[in-house]
Structure formats: C-alpha cells, structure tokens
Design a protein around this motif. Structure first.
Motif, PDB file in Angstrom:
ATOM      1  N   VAL A 146       0.875  -1.165   0.000  1.00 29.17           N
ATOM      2  CA  VAL A 146       0.000   0.000   0.000  1.00 29.17           C
ATOM      3  C   VAL A 146       0.913   1.216   0.000  1.00 29.17           C
ATOM      4  O   VAL A 146       1.702   1.412   0.930  1.00 29.17           O
ATOM      5  CB  VAL A 146      -0.920   0.034   1.233  1.00 29.17           C
ATOM      6  N   LEU A 147       0.817   2.019  -1.043  1.00 32.24           N
ATOM      7  CA  LEU A 147       1.690   3.179  -1.210  1.00 32.24           C
ATOM      8  C   LEU A 147       0.861   4.438  -0.992  1.00 32.24           C
ATOM      9  O   LEU A 147      -0.111   4.685  -1.716  1.00 32.24           O
ATOM     10  CB  LEU A 147       2.303   3.173  -2.609  1.00 32.24           C
ATOM     11  N   ASP A 148       1.272   5.232  -0.011  1.00 29.41           N
ATOM     12  CA  ASP A 148       0.496   6.404   0.389  1.00 29.41           C
ATOM     13  C   ASP A 148       1.440   7.585   0.575  1.00 29.41           C
ATOM     14  O   ASP A 148       2.661   7.413   0.703  1.00 29.41           O
ATOM     15  CB  ASP A 148      -0.241   6.087   1.709  1.00 29.41           C
ATOM     16  N   ALA A 149       0.901   8.793   0.576  1.00 28.99           N
ATOM     17  CA  ALA A 149       1.595  10.005   1.012  1.00 28.99           C
ATOM     18  C   ALA A 149       2.972  10.149   0.369  1.00 28.99           C
ATOM     19  O   ALA A 149       3.091  10.209  -0.848  1.00 28.99           O
ATOM     20  CB  ALA A 149       1.667  10.011   2.546  1.00 28.99           C
ATOM     21  N   ASP A 150       4.030  10.199   1.194  1.00 29.09           N
ATOM     22  CA  ASP A 150       5.382  10.400   0.669  1.00 29.09           C
ATOM     23  C   ASP A 150       5.809   9.283  -0.279  1.00 29.09           C
ATOM     24  O   ASP A 150       6.637   9.498  -1.176  1.00 29.09           O
ATOM     25  CB  ASP A 150       6.387  10.508   1.816  1.00 29.09           C
ATOM     26  N   GLY A 151       5.257   8.099  -0.098  1.00 22.46           N
ATOM     27  CA  GLY A 151       5.559   7.000  -1.014  1.00 22.46           C
ATOM     28  C   GLY A 151       5.052   7.283  -2.409  1.00 22.46           C
ATOM     29  O   GLY A 151       5.702   6.939  -3.405  1.00 22.46           O
ATOM     30  N   ILE A 152       3.886   7.920  -2.515  1.00 22.49           N
ATOM     31  CA  ILE A 152       3.357   8.300  -3.821  1.00 22.49           C
ATOM     32  C   ILE A 152       4.204   9.400  -4.434  1.00 22.49           C
ATOM     33  O   ILE A 152       4.596   9.338  -5.611  1.00 22.49           O
ATOM     34  CB  ILE A 152       1.885   8.752  -3.687  1.00 22.49           C
ATOM     35  N   GLY A 174      -4.109  16.166  -4.996  1.00 23.86           N
ATOM     36  CA  GLY A 174      -2.771  16.679  -5.285  1.00 23.86           C
ATOM     37  C   GLY A 174      -1.788  15.576  -5.605  1.00 23.86           C
ATOM     38  O   GLY A 174      -0.981  15.692  -6.540  1.00 23.86           O
ATOM     39  N   GLU A 175      -1.840  14.483  -4.826  1.00 27.71           N
ATOM     40  CA  GLU A 175      -0.937  13.357  -5.077  1.00 27.71           C
ATOM     41  C   GLU A 175      -1.266  12.668  -6.392  1.00 27.71           C
ATOM     42  O   GLU A 175      -0.369  12.214  -7.105  1.00 27.71           O
ATOM     43  CB  GLU A 175      -1.031  12.371  -3.912  1.00 27.71           C
ATOM     44  N   PHE A 176      -2.559  12.620  -6.715  1.00 25.53           N
ATOM     45  CA  PHE A 176      -2.956  12.034  -8.003  1.00 25.53           C
ATOM     46  C   PHE A 176      -2.334  12.822  -9.150  1.00 25.53           C
ATOM     47  O   PHE A 176      -1.816  12.247 -10.110  1.00 25.53           O
ATOM     48  CB  PHE A 176      -4.481  12.030  -8.115  1.00 25.53           C
ATOM     49  N   SER A 177      -2.364  14.152  -9.039  1.00 19.73           N
ATOM     50  CA  SER A 177      -1.794  14.997 -10.096  1.00 19.73           C
ATOM     51  C   SER A 177      -0.289  14.798 -10.225  1.00 19.73           C
ATOM     52  O   SER A 177       0.258  14.903 -11.328  1.00 19.73           O
ATOM     53  CB  SER A 177      -2.101  16.466  -9.804  1.00 19.73           C
TER      54      SER A 177
END
Length: 496
Positions: free
Chosen positions: A347-353, A381-384
């Motif tokens: 599961v990749l989230d936040a800073d990992g993304i 924002g992370e999606f972008s």
C-alpha cells in the motif's frame, strides 16, 4: 432516502450512454417505449404529491427530449389528481419527436414558452428539462431561470437528475438546480453519487419502470456503488486453526524521530482492522519514541536497504504500508522497488506516492503481476503528481481518471475524497458515497492505508481489499461522529 432495486448484488451505476442503450434494447425487445414513459411520468407525479402535499401549484418545465416527455406525463397525471398545474416548454412543441411528442399531444394542458415563467410563492417546480444525458453547458436562458428559481426559494423535484448536472461525471454544466427530491429510473447514474452532483439531488428515489433486469445488466459496465456485496465471498472466515501469521503480517514503515505519528496510526489501524501481526519498521533514531507509544504493535529497526533485505528474507512478511510520515522520498522509492522485486504486496500512500512523481510506469514495471498487488491511495494533489497527464485531461471525470490511472499503474487506485473512487486495471470501479465530511482531518488517510494493509494481509484480492477498507473507514467515521480524530477513528473500526 434511496430505494434500491436490489441488494443481492453490488448496486449498478449506469452512465447515461449505457442507460440509452438499455432503453433502446427494451424497445427492440417489444416493450412499448411509450408505456415506459407513462410509468416514469406517473412515478414523478406520485412523488410530487407525496413530497409536496401543500403545493399551491406545480410548475412543469419540459425540455426537448424524453425527459420533457416524462414531464408532460407527470403534468397530465397531476391534473387528473386535481392539482393545479401549468406547463412550460423550452422548445416549440412542434419540434418534439417520438414518445415525447406523443406524450405532449395527449397532455390536456396548455403549453407556454419557458420565457413567460415568473416564479411565485407556493409553487413547486418539476424539472424535466435535461436529465442525466446532459454533456454540455446549459443555455444561458436556462442558467438564468435556475438562478431565478433559486433566489425565489422554490422547491424543485428533478426528473432523473437535476438539470445542469452531468450524469456521467457529476460536474455542474454552468448552473444546476438544487433539488429537494429526485426521481430516477431503474438504476442510479454516476452523477447521482459523484460530487458535486450528489449534493444537488436531495432525497433520491429509484423507480422500476418495468425494464427486465437482464436488459439492464447486459448494458452495465463494472461500475458500482461501494458496498459489502463487492467483496462478499472474499472476506476471510475465522478458524480455530488460525494463528497470527495465517491472519497476515503487515509491516508499516515509520518516519523519522520527529514524524512517527502517521506510521503508528497506520500500524494501529492495521492491527484493529484484522491483521494477525503488525510490525512498525522504524529508523533506529525513532525506536525509543515509537516504543513509548506501542503495545500490541511490534517494533523493529530498519534504516537502510540492507536492513530491509534481511527483513524480506522471511516470506511470512507479505504485506507492507509505505509512505505515511516517511519523509525521505529517495529511500521510499528504493524501498518500494525492493518490495516490488521481492513479490510483496504494498500500500503506497503520502510520501511514497510523491517519491514516484510522474513515474507510474516504473511502479507498473516492478509490480507487474496477473493479480494486482499494489494499491496507491492518492488525494487530488498526489494524483496529479503521480499521473500528471491523466489529471490534466479535462475531458475525463473522476471515474474515468481513476480507471485510466489504474490501467497505467497496473494496480489499484484509491482516488480519495468525499466521493472516493476505487479503480482496478481490469476496468472495475466503485464509488464510496457514505464517508462523512469529518474524515477531512489529519491522519485519517494514514488510518485508511493501514486498513487496506490489513485486508491485503488477510488474503483478500487487492480491488476487493481496497473497497472493503474504504467502506470500513467510512463506517467507522460515521460511528465516531462529529468529534472524530484519527486516533478515535481507529477505536471505532469494526468488521464490515
């Protein structure tokens, strides 16, 4: 409230083009299309009488297509019931075609040009202008009419979907009615569930006008409202032979000494969410800080690639959560690549993304597998950052963007928000509609990442795991109520 046609299967959402094919297939099968319109319009009339018994007059606004036809049928039914009714049309009635023309011909009421309408107190507006098929901005005159009705404070009952809402994307096309109640037919449309459309529908009724279920299902794409039917049969049953590793070992990576809270939230959520064993993989400098806050969550020191390589030598450590509060993006990228190459679930989230900004193809390459084993959980924002070209494509709605991203990634995309979309590379997608606004608080995304990790660790397939976790997260938030914080959100997690 929404009345569903069935709860035996995931609730289907039909985009407008698919619903048009359903209507055509029903007509081709020998079902009288005018009969369907009669049932739809009479359902609208019944809803109007039920919801607005004190109306002094019903004003029916009819458009040029079948939505307008439903309006003419509703007007006729209301008049037969003894209500005061007046009808206004956006176009000359001579321009109407097909069933809409037939419905207008048998309507006993005079039809006036819509420009003549002036809102009056005590009126209820029945919006039969455009419905779900709208794909362009409303004409300026209609936008002005919507503003005038809004300023007059008149209640609106929408036929199918409030005019001005794109039925495929939920977006507002210039202006849109804010309905008190909406009546749609056979299934909801994406615009009923996606934002901002969902906020314009008021209470919603789904009315079965008599199209056989087989015809509806034949045209349905794999788009559903998120709910337990999606993962039914995939949830792991408890067994007397269970042990902690059989229930899944989830490893969550901690940030540095000054940013340990996010990782702990994910780890505690994974444990509460059903993992048999959870380890917080912590930098050595943060061991004491993390140890002071942990009890059931295990703690291990992992600083660099060599530490992680040793950790990965134990094949029981199957599932990982990387990103919450992690900080070091270069190390996050290296760790993610190691887990991909080792065949682990992530599961990749936040800073990992953010560590993979513009590099979704790299994630695809290292996690490529017949059964997806990567879940990313970006907010807008992370999606972008991860999918810049997809995010910039204004022709795509949220569902289409999530599906395009999942295809590019080769994994599951949880496109977060108040209308979170979960998408798989095989074209399946689900929209979460029950998550409350209170989830817009620091740390709630870290909790979600941990729950997804738990579901993956339990052995649930990645798409179903993400859907189940998003639902479980939202239900916990509803139980937590207005005082929700990320910490007490975890305490409200229950099996769902």
């Amino acid at each position: 409230m929404t009345r569903l046609i069935t709860q035996l299967h995931p609730e289907i959402l039909l985009p407008p083009d698919a619903m048009a094919r359903v209507d055509a297939a029903a007509a081709n099968s020998g079902i009288d299309s005018l009969g369907l319109m009669l049932r739809a319009g009479e359902a609208v009339a019944a809803a109007a009488l039920r919801h607005f018994p004190g109306a002094l007059r019903f004003v029916i606004l009819c458009g040029p297509g079948n939505n307008g036809g439903d309006g003419y049928v509703a007007a006729s039914a209301l008049a037969r019931a003894g209500a005061e009714v007046c009808v206004y049309s956006l176009v000359e009635t001579a321009a109407l075609k097909g069933d809409a023309a037939r419905a207008q011909t048998v309507c006993p009421l005079p039809v006036m040009a819509i420009e003549r309408f002036e809102p009056k107190a005590g009126e209820v507006i029945i919006d039969a202008l455009f419905g779900a098929g709208l794909t362009r901005d409303l004409p300026g005159a209609v936008q002005a009419l919507i503003r005038a009705i809004r300023e007059a404070g008149l209640p609106v009952l929408a036929v199918d979907l409030p005019s001005g809402i794109d039925g495929a994307t939920g977006e507002i096309r210039g202006e849109a009615f804010e309905a008190s109640h909406s009546v749609t037919f056979m299934t909801r449309k994406p615009g009923h569930v996606l934002l901002p459309g969902r906020l314009h529908c008021g209470s919603l009724e789904v009315f079965d006008i008599g199209i056989p279920r087989r015809i509806v299902e034949a045209e349905a794409c794999s788009l559903w409202v998120n709910g337990p039917a999606i993962w039914a049969g995939h949830a792991r049953d408890s067994s007397a032979q269970d042990h902690k590793y059989r229930r899944g070992h989830v490893t969550v990576f901690s940030g540095p000494q000054t940013a340990t809270g996010a990782g702990r939230l994910s780890a505690e959520a994974a444990l509460r969410g059903g993992a048999g064993l959870v380890t917080l993989a912590s930098p050595r400098e943060a061991l004491a800080t993390n140890a002071a806050h942990l009890t059931a969550v295990m703690l291990s020191a992992i600083d660099d690639a060599d530490d992680l390589l040793e950790w990965l030598a134990d094949t029981r450590r199957t599932t990982f959560v990387l990103g919450p509060g992690f900080g070091d993006r270069q190390r996050a990228r290296a760790f993610a690549e190691m887990m991909g190459e080792a065949g682990r679930k992530l599961v990749l989230d936040a800073d990992g993304i953010t560590a993979f900004t513009g590099a979704a193809e790299r994630l695809n390459a290292i996690f490529k597998c017949d059964e997806p084993r990567l879940v990313v959980t970006p907010h807008e924002g992370e999606f972008s950052r991860l999918f810049p070209e997809i995010a910039a494509d204004r022709s795509l709605g949220k569902v289409e963007k999530a599906l395009a991203a999942a295809s590019a990634l080769g994994g599951i995309v949880v496109y977060k928000g108040a209308d979170t979309v979960i998408a798989a590379p095989d074209g399946r997608a689900a929209i979460e509609e029950k998550a409350p606004a209170t989830l817009a608080t620091a740390g709630s995304g870290d909790v979600l990442a941990g729950i997804i990790g738990a579901r993956l660790g339990n052995g649930m397939p990645a798409f179903e795991a993400a859907c189940a976790a998003v639902y479980q997260h939202g239900q916990a938030a509803l139980r937590a109520g207005r005082t929700l914080t990320a910490e007490n959100l975890i305490t409200h997690l229950q099996p769902d």
